[in-house]
Design an enzyme around this catalytic site. Structure first.
Site, PDB file in Angstrom:
ATOM      1  CD  GLU A  46      -3.353  -1.073   1.468  1.00  0.00           C
ATOM      2  OE1 GLU A  46      -3.782   0.056   1.743  1.00  0.00           O
ATOM      3  OE2 GLU A  46      -4.017  -2.123   1.599  1.00  0.00           O
TER       4      GLU A  46
HETATM    5  N1  CAA Z   1      -4.974  10.775  -3.237  1.00  0.00           N
HETATM    6  C1  CAA Z   1      -5.726  11.221  -4.269  1.00  0.00           C
HETATM    7  N2  CAA Z   1      -5.216  11.463  -5.491  1.00  0.00           N
HETATM    8  C2  CAA Z   1      -3.901  11.253  -5.671  1.00  0.00           C
HETATM    9  C3  CAA Z   1      -3.057  10.793  -4.632  1.00  0.00           C
HETATM   10  C4  CAA Z   1      -3.641  10.552  -3.379  1.00  0.00           C
HETATM   11  N3  CAA Z   1      -2.930  10.103  -2.351  1.00  0.00           N
HETATM   12  N4  CAA Z   1      -1.803  10.667  -5.124  1.00  0.00           N
HETATM   13  C5  CAA Z   1      -1.839  11.036  -6.396  1.00  0.00           C
HETATM   14  N5  CAA Z   1      -3.109  11.391  -6.733  1.00  0.00           N
HETATM   15  C6  CAA Z   1      -3.578  11.853  -8.031  1.00  0.00           C
HETATM   16  C7  CAA Z   1      -2.945  13.199  -8.383  1.00  0.00           C
HETATM   17  O1  CAA Z   1      -3.712  14.276  -7.899  1.00  0.00           O
HETATM   18  C8  CAA Z   1      -2.927  13.139  -9.911  1.00  0.00           C
HETATM   19  O2  CAA Z   1      -4.205  13.436 -10.435  1.00  0.00           O
HETATM   20  P1  CAA Z   1      -4.455  14.812 -11.274  1.00  0.00           P
HETATM   21  O3  CAA Z   1      -3.364  14.894 -12.298  1.00  0.00           O
HETATM   22  O4  CAA Z   1      -5.826  14.616 -11.815  1.00  0.00           O
HETATM   23  O5  CAA Z   1      -4.347  15.910 -10.249  1.00  0.00           O
HETATM   24  C9  CAA Z   1      -2.706  11.662 -10.198  1.00  0.00           C
HETATM   25  O6  CAA Z   1      -3.120  10.956  -9.033  1.00  0.00           O
HETATM   26  C10 CAA Z   1      -1.253  11.335 -10.516  1.00  0.00           C
HETATM   27  O7  CAA Z   1      -0.489  11.770  -9.408  1.00  0.00           O
HETATM   28  P2  CAA Z   1       1.010  12.224  -9.555  1.00  0.00           P
HETATM   29  O8  CAA Z   1       1.156  13.177 -10.686  1.00  0.00           O
HETATM   30  O9  CAA Z   1       1.449  12.684  -8.182  1.00  0.00           O
HETATM   31  O10 CAA Z   1       1.690  10.848  -9.971  1.00  0.00           O
HETATM   32  P3  CAA Z   1       3.149  10.305  -9.708  1.00  0.00           P
HETATM   33  O11 CAA Z   1       3.337   9.231 -10.690  1.00  0.00           O
HETATM   34  O12 CAA Z   1       4.142  11.414  -9.642  1.00  0.00           O
HETATM   35  O13 CAA Z   1       3.081   9.700  -8.211  1.00  0.00           O
HETATM   36  C11 CAA Z   1       2.378   8.129  -6.521  1.00  0.00           C
HETATM   37  C12 CAA Z   1       2.031   8.912  -7.786  1.00  0.00           C
HETATM   38  C13 CAA Z   1       1.964   8.942  -5.308  1.00  0.00           C
HETATM   39  C14 CAA Z   1       3.836   7.756  -6.385  1.00  0.00           C
HETATM   40  C15 CAA Z   1       1.516   6.872  -6.689  1.00  0.00           C
HETATM   41  O14 CAA Z   1       1.901   6.198  -7.863  1.00  0.00           O
HETATM   42  C16 CAA Z   1       1.586   5.915  -5.523  1.00  0.00           C
HETATM   43  O15 CAA Z   1       0.916   6.127  -4.520  1.00  0.00           O
HETATM   44  N6  CAA Z   1       2.380   4.810  -5.645  1.00  0.00           N
HETATM   45  C17 CAA Z   1       2.324   3.728  -4.673  1.00  0.00           C
HETATM   46  C18 CAA Z   1       1.393   2.660  -5.190  1.00  0.00           C
HETATM   47  C19 CAA Z   1       0.736   1.908  -4.089  1.00  0.00           C
HETATM   48  O16 CAA Z   1       0.464   2.421  -3.010  1.00  0.00           O
HETATM   49  N7  CAA Z   1       0.390   0.658  -4.383  1.00  0.00           N
HETATM   50  C20 CAA Z   1      -0.350  -0.156  -3.475  1.00  0.00           C
HETATM   51  C21 CAA Z   1      -0.964  -1.315  -4.207  1.00  0.00           C
HETATM   52  S1  CAA Z   1      -2.302  -2.047  -3.285  1.00  0.00           S
HETATM   53  C22 CAA Z   1      -1.579  -2.916  -2.056  1.00  0.00           C
HETATM   54  O17 CAA Z   1      -0.402  -2.867  -1.855  1.00  0.00           O
HETATM   55  C23 CAA Z   1      -2.552  -3.736  -1.204  1.00  0.00           C
HETATM   56  C24 CAA Z   1      -1.924  -4.591  -0.215  1.00  0.00           C
HETATM   57  O18 CAA Z   1      -0.752  -4.816  -0.217  1.00  0.00           O
HETATM   58  C25 CAA Z   1      -2.683  -5.243   0.797  1.00  0.00           C
HETATM   59  P1  FAD Z   2       9.437  -0.848  -6.483  1.00  0.00           P
HETATM   60  O1  FAD Z   2       8.421   0.170  -6.816  1.00  0.00           O
HETATM   61  O2  FAD Z   2      10.226  -1.420  -7.597  1.00  0.00           O
HETATM   62  O3  FAD Z   2      10.402  -0.246  -5.378  1.00  0.00           O
HETATM   63  C1  FAD Z   2      11.707  -0.781  -5.084  1.00  0.00           C
HETATM   64  C2  FAD Z   2      12.369   0.174  -4.096  1.00  0.00           C
HETATM   65  O4  FAD Z   2      12.566   1.461  -4.725  1.00  0.00           O
HETATM   66  C3  FAD Z   2      11.515   0.433  -2.836  1.00  0.00           C
HETATM   67  O5  FAD Z   2      12.346   0.584  -1.714  1.00  0.00           O
HETATM   68  C4  FAD Z   2      10.836   1.746  -3.160  1.00  0.00           C
HETATM   69  O6  FAD Z   2      10.444   2.476  -2.026  1.00  0.00           O
HETATM   70  C5  FAD Z   2      11.950   2.471  -3.930  1.00  0.00           C
HETATM   71  N1  FAD Z   2      11.408   3.534  -4.795  1.00  0.00           N
HETATM   72  C6  FAD Z   2      10.651   3.395  -5.910  1.00  0.00           C
HETATM   73  N2  FAD Z   2      10.322   4.597  -6.404  1.00  0.00           N
HETATM   74  C7  FAD Z   2      10.871   5.523  -5.590  1.00  0.00           C
HETATM   75  C8  FAD Z   2      10.889   6.956  -5.544  1.00  0.00           C
HETATM   76  N3  FAD Z   2      10.227   7.687  -6.453  1.00  0.00           N
HETATM   77  N4  FAD Z   2      11.558   7.565  -4.557  1.00  0.00           N
HETATM   78  C9  FAD Z   2      12.213   6.827  -3.614  1.00  0.00           C
HETATM   79  N5  FAD Z   2      12.243   5.478  -3.587  1.00  0.00           N
HETATM   80  C10 FAD Z   2      11.572   4.847  -4.556  1.00  0.00           C
HETATM   81  N6  FAD Z   2      -0.418  -4.684  -4.856  1.00  0.00           N
HETATM   82  C11 FAD Z   2      -1.700  -4.628  -5.269  1.00  0.00           C
HETATM   83  O7  FAD Z   2      -2.031  -3.920  -6.230  1.00  0.00           O
HETATM   84  N7  FAD Z   2      -2.670  -5.326  -4.615  1.00  0.00           N
HETATM   85  C12 FAD Z   2      -2.385  -6.127  -3.567  1.00  0.00           C
HETATM   86  O8  FAD Z   2      -3.307  -6.749  -3.002  1.00  0.00           O
HETATM   87  C13 FAD Z   2      -1.020  -6.228  -3.118  1.00  0.00           C
HETATM   88  N8  FAD Z   2      -0.692  -7.052  -2.087  1.00  0.00           N
HETATM   89  C14 FAD Z   2       0.639  -7.256  -1.809  1.00  0.00           C
HETATM   90  C15 FAD Z   2       1.008  -8.248  -0.888  1.00  0.00           C
HETATM   91  C16 FAD Z   2       2.347  -8.537  -0.686  1.00  0.00           C
HETATM   92  C17 FAD Z   2       2.728  -9.624   0.253  1.00  0.00           C
HETATM   93  C18 FAD Z   2       3.346  -7.805  -1.374  1.00  0.00           C
HETATM   94  C19 FAD Z   2       4.813  -8.113  -1.195  1.00  0.00           C
HETATM   95  C20 FAD Z   2       2.988  -6.789  -2.230  1.00  0.00           C
HETATM   96  C21 FAD Z   2       1.637  -6.508  -2.471  1.00  0.00           C
HETATM   97  N9  FAD Z   2       1.252  -5.568  -3.407  1.00  0.00           N
HETATM   98  C22 FAD Z   2      -0.053  -5.470  -3.813  1.00  0.00           C
HETATM   99  C23 FAD Z   2       2.270  -4.809  -4.143  1.00  0.00           C
HETATM  100  C24 FAD Z   2       2.876  -3.671  -3.344  1.00  0.00           C
HETATM  101  O9  FAD Z   2       1.976  -2.614  -3.225  1.00  0.00           O
HETATM  102  C25 FAD Z   2       4.177  -3.264  -4.054  1.00  0.00           C
HETATM  103  O10 FAD Z   2       5.107  -4.314  -3.832  1.00  0.00           O
HETATM  104  C26 FAD Z   2       4.709  -1.948  -3.560  1.00  0.00           C
HETATM  105  O11 FAD Z   2       3.856  -0.890  -3.921  1.00  0.00           O
HETATM  106  C27 FAD Z   2       6.131  -1.668  -4.088  1.00  0.00           C
HETATM  107  O12 FAD Z   2       6.237  -1.883  -5.457  1.00  0.00           O
HETATM  108  P2  FAD Z   2       7.434  -2.819  -6.055  1.00  0.00           P
HETATM  109  O13 FAD Z   2       7.409  -4.075  -5.301  1.00  0.00           O
HETATM  110  O14 FAD Z   2       7.293  -2.857  -7.516  1.00  0.00           O
HETATM  111  O15 FAD Z   2       8.756  -2.037  -5.664  1.00  0.00           O
END
Ligand code: CAA
Ligand code: FAD
Length: 379
Positions: free
Chosen positions: A363
């Site tokens: 997340e």
């Molecule tokens: N809330 C609402 N809107 C948001 C937002 C937020 N926190 N962050 C970005 N946005 C919107 C921006 O306003 C923008 O929209 P507009 O252009 O319409 O204003 C759009 O999203 C793109 O944003 P950025 O230009 O800031 O995009 P970026 O590429 O520079 O950065 C980021 C985006 C914040 C790094 C985003 O990609 C991010 O949060 N990355 C992490 C992904 C993540 O959290 N993955 C989780 C997967 S689910 C999971 O992990 C579940 C699990 O394990 C159990």
């Molecule tokens: P990368 O994005 O490749 O990152 C590698 C390293 O580089 C990290 O340390 C990161 O912080 C760093 N990095 C990358 N970009 C930057 C930056 N701009 N500035 C500084 N540092 C940076 N995803 C889903 O969609 N749904 C799920 O249900 C879900 N469940 C998950 C469950 C598990 C057990 C795991 C391991 C992952 C899960 N994920 C899920 C994915 C998870 O959200 C991603 O693994 C996470 O967002 C990181 O992406 P990545 O693994 O590609 O790492």
């Protein structure tokens, strides 16, 4: 900021604690060792209302606030962080997203079964080459008139093997960048939707993490959530709330390890007294408790921001980055307090240390939370 819990909050907390101690604790180590999904317990969580806590009562949910959800998450994660993440994805990523952005038809069709636990949901944003950099989606959802044709692979999907309903983020129009992304509801069993391999993980081993493959999957237009091109906004907005849930999971892991460390320090004797009488151990316990309390306040603040209608982008990111790093630190200290016994499975704290690590990754990694916070400061 009023952190006084109501009687209702305390009742939810007690019910979750009771469930965790009676139903999750006894075979948590076995499920971790065997990577066994807690099928029976997840069913019970549905029956007890833990899988749809914040969904509105109109759709069979609990209609509760975010504080209630945080309290329940903490109690469940204290005992079993895997059960907590299963619950977290269903509540805050799938149900919250559907209820806030879905059409009336989608809500009526999907929320009741998801809120009761009859069906489980998953949230599919990450891909092999798009994790933190979530806008660089390679999965495509090509507009074919009355349906989308979906192709691509999603990685690391929690509940991936067990979910009946997947919310899938995909790129429809590359020229529009993140504004050309959609979120589609794809049901298990749809032709071309294949569940890939189950990951063999360091921690949260009894949660179910899979890659999902989509090959020429036809998804009816009515399964798109929200207007065309708002899928990325949907994902980000949903993740803001999801991060509060993961922060609460981290808090639970930390509290569980801390409570075990306190108890063990009273029982274990060295140099003629219990180790809790040694100042080095006392200071560890004091620091553990202080950091846990600080994490708790940040989480309650984020939950209140959400419940009271304020922006919670920053407070959720602060709660998540802080609580996850506290969980990693506290669980490491808890192993240390247990000495050699902390290094074996029987005492639970080594599992908690392994489980804590993921809260710094999913997340949004800690680096991404800091990026979100810095952008909020400087915007
Ligand atoms: N809330 C609402 N809107 C948001 C937002 C937020 N926190 N962050 C970005 N946005 C919107 C921006 O306003 C923008 O929209 P507009 O252009 O319409 O204003 C759009 O999203 C793109 O944003 P950025 O230009 O800031 O995009 P970026 O590429 O520079 O950065 C980021 C985006 C914040 C790094 C985003 O990609 C991010 O949060 N990355 C992490 C992904 C993540 O959290 N993955 C989780 C997967 S689910 C999971 O992990 C579940 C699990 O394990 C159990
Ligand atoms: P990368 O994005 O490749 O990152 C590698 C390293 O580089 C990290 O340390 C990161 O912080 C760093 N990095 C990358 N970009 C930057 C930056 N701009 N500035 C500084 N540092 C940076 N995803 C889903 O969609 N749904 C799920 O249900 C879900 N469940 C998950 C469950 C598990 C057990 C795991 C391991 C992952 C899960 N994920 C899920 C994915 C998870 O959200 C991603 O693994 C996470 O967002 C990181 O992406 P990545 O693994 O590609 O790492």
């Amino acid at each position: 900021m009023d952190f006084n819990l109501t009687e209702e909050h305390l009742a939810v907390q007690e019910a979750a604690r009771d469930f965790a101690e009676k139903e999750l604790l006894h075979d948590a180590i076995e499920r971790d060792t065997l990577s066994k999904f807690p099928e029976k317990q997840v069913k019970m969580m549905g029956e007890l209302g833990f899988l749809g806590m914040m969904a509105s009562e109109n759709y069979g949910g609990g209609g509760m606030d975010t504080i209630s959800y945080v309290l329940a998450m903490e109690e469940i994660a204290k005992v079993d962080a895997s059960a907590a993440v299963i619950m977290s994805v269903n509540n805050s990523l799938v149900l919250w997203g559907l209820e806030h952005y879905g059409s009336d038809e989608q809500k009526q069709k999907y929320i009741p079964a998801l809120a009761s636990g009859e069906k489980l949901g998953c949230f599919c944003l990450s891909e092999p080459e798009a994790g933190s950099d979530a806008t660089s989606q390679k999965t495509t959802a090509i507009d074919k008139g009355d349906y989308y044709l979906v192709n691509g692979t999603k990685n690391w999907i929690t509940n991936g093997g067990s979910a009946d309903i997947a919310l899938v983020i995909a790129q429809t129009d590359t020229e529009k960048g993140h504004r050309g992304i959609n979120c589609l509801i794809i049901e298990k069993g749809t032709e071309g939707f294949v569940v890939g391999k189950k990951e063999d993980k360091m921690g949260i081993r009894s949660s179910d993490t899979h890659s999902l493959m989509f090959s020429d999957v036809k998804v009816p237009k009515e399964n798109r959530i929200g207007d065309d091109g708002m899928g990325f906004k949907f994902a980000m907005s949903t993740l803001n709330g999801g991060r509060i849930g993961i922060a609460a999971q981290a808090l639970g892991i930390a509290s569980g390890a801390y409570e075990r460390a306190v108890q063990y320090s009273r029982e274990r004797r060295a140099f003629g007294k219990s180790i809790s009488q040694h100042q080095a151990i006392q200071f560890k316990l004091a620091d553990m408790r202080t950091r846990i309390e600080a994490a708790r306040f940040l989480i309650y603040k984020a939950a209140l921001d959400k419940d009271e209608g304020r922006s919670y982008v920053e407070s959720a990111a602060m709660a998540k980055v802080y609580a996850s790093e506290v969980a990693m630190w506290v669980t490491t200290q808890a192993v240390q307090v247990h000495g050699g016994y902390g290094y074996v499975k029987e005492y639970h704290v080594e599992r908690m240390m392994r489980d804590a690590k993921i809260t710094e990754i999913y997340e949004g990694t800690s680096e991404i939370q800091r990026l979100v916070i810095a952008r909020e400061i400087l915007k």
